[in-house]
Design a protein around this motif. Structure first.
Motif, PDB file in Angstrom:
ATOM      1  N   THR A 214     -38.102   2.196 -27.770  1.00  0.00           N
ATOM      2  CA  THR A 214     -36.552   1.912 -27.976  1.00  0.00           C
ATOM      3  C   THR A 214     -36.511   0.761 -28.922  1.00  0.00           C
ATOM      4  N   ALA A 215     -37.486  -0.177 -28.725  1.00  0.00           N
ATOM      5  CA  ALA A 215     -37.460  -1.404 -29.439  1.00  0.00           C
ATOM      6  C   ALA A 215     -37.861  -1.013 -31.139  1.00  0.00           C
ATOM      7  N   ALA A 216     -38.480  -0.075 -31.092  1.00  0.00           N
ATOM      8  CA  ALA A 216     -39.073   0.683 -32.475  1.00  0.00           C
ATOM      9  C   ALA A 216     -37.911   1.464 -33.135  1.00  0.00           C
ATOM     10  N   GLY A 217     -36.691   1.787 -32.211  1.00  0.00           N
ATOM     11  CA  GLY A 217     -35.746   2.398 -32.704  1.00  0.00           C
ATOM     12  C   GLY A 217     -36.043   3.933 -32.640  1.00  0.00           C
ATOM     13  N   GLY A 218     -36.720   4.066 -31.474  1.00  0.00           N
ATOM     14  CA  GLY A 218     -37.115   5.475 -31.328  1.00  0.00           C
ATOM     15  C   GLY A 218     -38.388   5.892 -32.214  1.00  0.00           C
ATOM     16  N   ASP A 219     -38.941   5.327 -32.927  1.00  0.00           N
ATOM     17  CA  ASP A 219     -39.833   5.784 -33.820  1.00  0.00           C
ATOM     18  C   ASP A 219     -41.248   5.891 -33.031  1.00  0.00           C
ATOM     19  N   ALA A 220     -41.833   7.158 -32.710  1.00  0.00           N
ATOM     20  CA  ALA A 220     -42.932   7.309 -32.012  1.00  0.00           C
ATOM     21  C   ALA A 220     -44.203   6.572 -32.777  1.00  0.00           C
TER      22      ALA A 220
END
Length: 286
Positions: A214-220
């Protein structure tokens, strides 16, 4: 004459102890609720989500009688023999990224099983925790399914609420398992059959992965979730037979998982990306 003690006792979960370990200021989990029996923790928690249940809710049951699998498949387990838990998150992330929450639970489940039990668990795309044939106890010739995972999304409140459930086989004997390819930690030789410790480990692993994702904006990719998934996915690099709707079958090699959690299969007509919703089964090929 005294009876012999049960070598595989199935004590109830200790709700107070779980709350003490998992619920803390600033943490993800709000409350750990344990039900004596229910049909499906996913169904129950999805209904609560639609009624406004908070982010970080966790629902566990001692006895699940009508569990939900992919494509509407049902299952049940003996009381206190498995870890059956669902959690609710309301991620501040793009809708397109939500397909990663089921794989995220898979990575968490594998990490918890490996750390606590020593069983060499892996993932089968898209949402099964397995023990690969070559790593199973005995002379097994096929992969054993240790846990199934199901994620469901509700948009009734405007922003997405995602319920993610996992059913992990813990102390079932061979005769208590629902299908031939299912295995349990007990059957794979693990002495770590404490469901409370397993629950704490699964939720701890999930929280760590989810916080970074989530801290990465949902970027897996940026969060490292995609890399962690690929590292634990035994499907990759193997010949596969992909059963598609309408009786169609795609044969090829699973070459990777892309940034949208789709399986990449290289077949006679080139490489194809398949989402979980596109697929009925993925079986070993060759």
């Amino acid at each position: 004459m005294t009876s012999e003690p049960d070598p595989f006792p199935r004590p109830p979960l200790d709700t107070a102890a779980l709350d003490a370990v998992l619920v803390r200021p600033g943490g993800l989990w709000r409350r750990i609720e344990v039900l004596p029996e229910t049909g499906s923790t996913n169904t129950d928690l999805a209904a609560r989500a639609a009624a406004g249940a908070p982010h970080g809710s966790v629902l566990v049951t001692e006895h699940q009688t009508a569990g939900k699998g992919r494509l509407g498949r049902g299952f049940s387990v003996p009381p206190r023999a498995a870890l059956t838990v669902s959690l609710l998150v309301r991620p501040d992330a793009p809708v397109s990224s939500l397909s990663w929450l089921s794989p995220l639970m898979g990575v968490a489940g594998v990490g918890a099983v490996r750390r606590l039990s020593g069983v060499k668990a892996s993932l089968k795309w898209p949402n099964d925790v397995i023990v690969p044939a070559g790593l199973r106890s005995g002379a097994a010739r096929s992969d054993g399914k240790l846990a199934g995972i199901l994620a469901e999304v509700d948009f009734s409140s405007g922003s997405p609420a995602v319920v993610v459930g996992i059913g992990l086989n813990v102390s079932q004997s061979r005769s208590e398992l629902p299908v031939d390819n299912a295995v349990s930690l007990r059957g794979e030789g693990s002495a770590a059959l404490d469901r409370g410790a397993l629950l704490a480990a699964v939720l701890g692993e999930f929280e760590e992965l989810y916080t970074v994702w989530t801290a990465a904006g949902g970027d897996a990719e940026a969060s490292g979730l995609a890399s962690a998934y690929r590292d634990t996915c035994a499907t990759l690099g193997r010949p596969v037979r992909v059963h598609l709707p309408g009786g169609r079958v795609l044969e090829g090699t699973a070459t990777g998982v892309d940034s949208e959690a789709r399986l990449l299969v290289r077949g006679p007509d080139g490489e194809r990306a398949l989402s979980a919703g596109d697929v009925v089964h993925v079986r070993p090929g060759g």
